[in-house]
Design an enzyme around this catalytic site. Sequence first.
Site, short mmCIF file in Angstrom:
data_model
loop_
_atom_site.label_atom_id
_atom_site.label_comp_id
_atom_site.label_asym_id
_atom_site.label_seq_id
_atom_site.Cartn_x
_atom_site.Cartn_y
_atom_site.Cartn_z
N ALA A 8 22.62 -49.20 8.44
CA ALA A 8 22.75 -50.39 9.29
C ALA A 8 21.54 -51.26 9.06
CB ALA A 8 22.82 -49.95 10.75
N GLY A 15 24.07 -45.52 7.99
CA GLY A 15 25.42 -46.10 7.94
C GLY A 15 25.99 -46.12 6.53
N GLU A 41 27.44 -42.78 6.14
CA GLU A 41 28.64 -42.77 6.99
C GLU A 41 29.77 -43.57 6.34
OE1 GLU A 41 26.29 -44.18 10.36
OE2 GLU A 41 27.01 -42.45 11.50
N GLU A 62 18.39 -41.78 10.66
CA GLU A 62 18.32 -42.55 11.92
C GLU A 62 17.25 -42.01 12.86
OE1 GLU A 62 21.15 -41.64 10.44
OE2 GLU A 62 22.68 -43.21 10.64
N1 CO8 Z 1 17.92 -52.54 7.22
C1 CO8 Z 1 17.32 -53.72 6.98
N2 CO8 Z 1 16.59 -53.98 5.89
C2 CO8 Z 1 16.46 -52.99 4.99
C3 CO8 Z 1 17.06 -51.73 5.17
C4 CO8 Z 1 17.83 -51.52 6.35
N3 CO8 Z 1 18.46 -50.36 6.61
N4 CO8 Z 1 16.74 -50.94 4.11
C5 CO8 Z 1 15.98 -51.70 3.30
N5 CO8 Z 1 15.80 -52.93 3.83
C6 CO8 Z 1 15.02 -54.06 3.29
C7 CO8 Z 1 13.52 -53.81 3.47
O1 CO8 Z 1 13.09 -54.15 4.77
C8 CO8 Z 1 12.96 -54.71 2.40
O2 CO8 Z 1 12.99 -56.02 2.85
P1 CO8 Z 1 11.74 -57.03 2.54
O3 CO8 Z 1 11.83 -57.24 1.06
O4 CO8 Z 1 12.10 -58.24 3.33
O5 CO8 Z 1 10.51 -56.33 2.98
C9 CO8 Z 1 13.99 -54.57 1.27
O6 CO8 Z 1 15.20 -54.13 1.89
C10 CO8 Z 1 13.59 -53.55 0.25
O7 CO8 Z 1 13.33 -52.33 0.90
P2 CO8 Z 1 12.22 -51.30 0.41
O8 CO8 Z 1 11.00 -52.02 -0.03
O9 CO8 Z 1 12.03 -50.28 1.48
O10 CO8 Z 1 12.98 -50.69 -0.88
P3 CO8 Z 1 12.73 -49.32 -1.61
O11 CO8 Z 1 13.54 -49.43 -2.85
O12 CO8 Z 1 11.28 -49.00 -1.71
O13 CO8 Z 1 13.37 -48.19 -0.64
C11 CO8 Z 1 15.10 -47.27 0.77
C12 CO8 Z 1 14.78 -48.11 -0.46
C13 CO8 Z 1 14.67 -45.81 0.55
C14 CO8 Z 1 16.59 -47.35 0.98
C15 CO8 Z 1 14.33 -47.81 2.01
O14 CO8 Z 1 14.52 -49.21 2.06
C16 CO8 Z 1 14.74 -47.25 3.33
O15 CO8 Z 1 14.36 -46.13 3.67
N6 CO8 Z 1 15.56 -48.00 4.14
C17 CO8 Z 1 15.90 -47.64 5.47
C18 CO8 Z 1 16.89 -46.50 5.51
C19 CO8 Z 1 17.27 -46.15 6.93
O16 CO8 Z 1 16.46 -45.81 7.76
N7 CO8 Z 1 18.57 -46.23 7.23
C20 CO8 Z 1 19.10 -45.93 8.53
C21 CO8 Z 1 19.30 -47.19 9.27
S1 CO8 Z 1 19.90 -46.89 10.89
C22 CO8 Z 1 21.56 -46.66 10.68
O17 CO8 Z 1 22.11 -46.72 9.61
C23 CO8 Z 1 22.32 -46.40 11.96
C24 CO8 Z 1 23.82 -46.32 11.71
C25 CO8 Z 1 24.50 -46.66 12.95
C26 CO8 Z 1 25.89 -47.18 12.81
C27 CO8 Z 1 26.25 -47.83 11.54
C28 CO8 Z 1 26.34 -49.28 11.64
C29 CO8 Z 1 26.52 -49.94 10.29
#
Ligand code: CO8
Length: 258
Positions: free
Chosen positions: A66, A109, A112, A132
């Site tokens: 998400a 997500g 999921e 999450e």
């Molecule tokens: N949401 C928003 N922005 C994101 C997300 C995200 N989940 N993941 C990455 N981004 C953005 C970063 O903020 C960054 O933006 P900016 O350039 O503006 O700083 C850009 O994408 C690049 O991200 P990274 O520099 O972190 O990229 P890396 O290649 O180093 O890492 C990863 C990739 C490992 C995927 C890392 O970005 C990460 O860990 N992301 C978050 C993963 C996470 O915690 N996911 C769970 C989210 S909560 C959730 O899914 C709840 C589900 C509930 C219901 C479902 C509804 C859809």
Amino acid sequence: MAEPAVLRETLDGGVALLRLNRPEARNALSPALREELAAHFTALAADESVRAVVLTGGPDVFAAGADIKAMAEASPTDMMLRASERLWAPVKDFPKPLVAAVNGWALGGGCELAMHADVIVAGEGAKFGQPEIKVGIMPGAGGTQRLVRAVGKFKAMKILLTGEPVSAAEAEAMGLATEVVPDDRTLDRAVEIATGIARLPPLAARKIKEAVLAGADQTLEAGLLIERQAFQLLFDTADQKEGMAAFIEKRRPTFTGR
Ligand code: CO8
């Protein structure tokens, strides 16, 4: 005009390809992306020329979950008003075979979303996780329910409670991925599987999917009843008559989807 967050392509043989397209946000499932995805699944369900669908992300990320930035400040009321189950419904209820091609991260997500598919082809570098808990929440699109059904309580609990991802090989071993292929083969292999399914009678495919999904939540007796009724119904189709006649006459069948 902004680039679409989901790209649709029509492939040969009745296969459609959906590609998540927010690389700058690692394909995070923003509300806008989910609106587009829901609209695509609704349209694909109604399009008789489409017999199977492949869903993929990018080469390094399937989807990072998400969009955290779109919910960081949200209140429970905001989340209720977003009613995101409305956007998941066309994916959850998609009646045709859905093959996910997963390269890179499938997190939160994103994992999921992959679990909504019927077949998951993973590139060997893919990583699946439900992180999450690390941002203070829990899965909200079936992660606590579909994951445990797919891999069992003790594997699911570790993934959910630690937030640590598992590799493609681990995912395959525990039943979260159907097969693992070299990263550069993932999409081709998913398309190959979808194309093979698309050649087969679509009503039979639909009924198999329906019986597996509806039966999984039932007692064995209720599930067997769902199966039996679907099985009997298929004897009303032209494709059943054709499939069996072709077998007996030792020729290739021509299926019409009727
Ligand atoms: N949401 C928003 N922005 C994101 C997300 C995200 N989940 N993941 C990455 N981004 C953005 C970063 O903020 C960054 O933006 P900016 O350039 O503006 O700083 C850009 O994408 C690049 O991200 P990274 O520099 O972190 O990229 P890396 O290649 O180093 O890492 C990863 C990739 C490992 C995927 C890392 O970005 C990460 O860990 N992301 C978050 C993963 C996470 O915690 N996911 C769970 C989210 S909560 C959730 O899914 C709840 C589900 C509930 C219901 C479902 C509804 C859809």
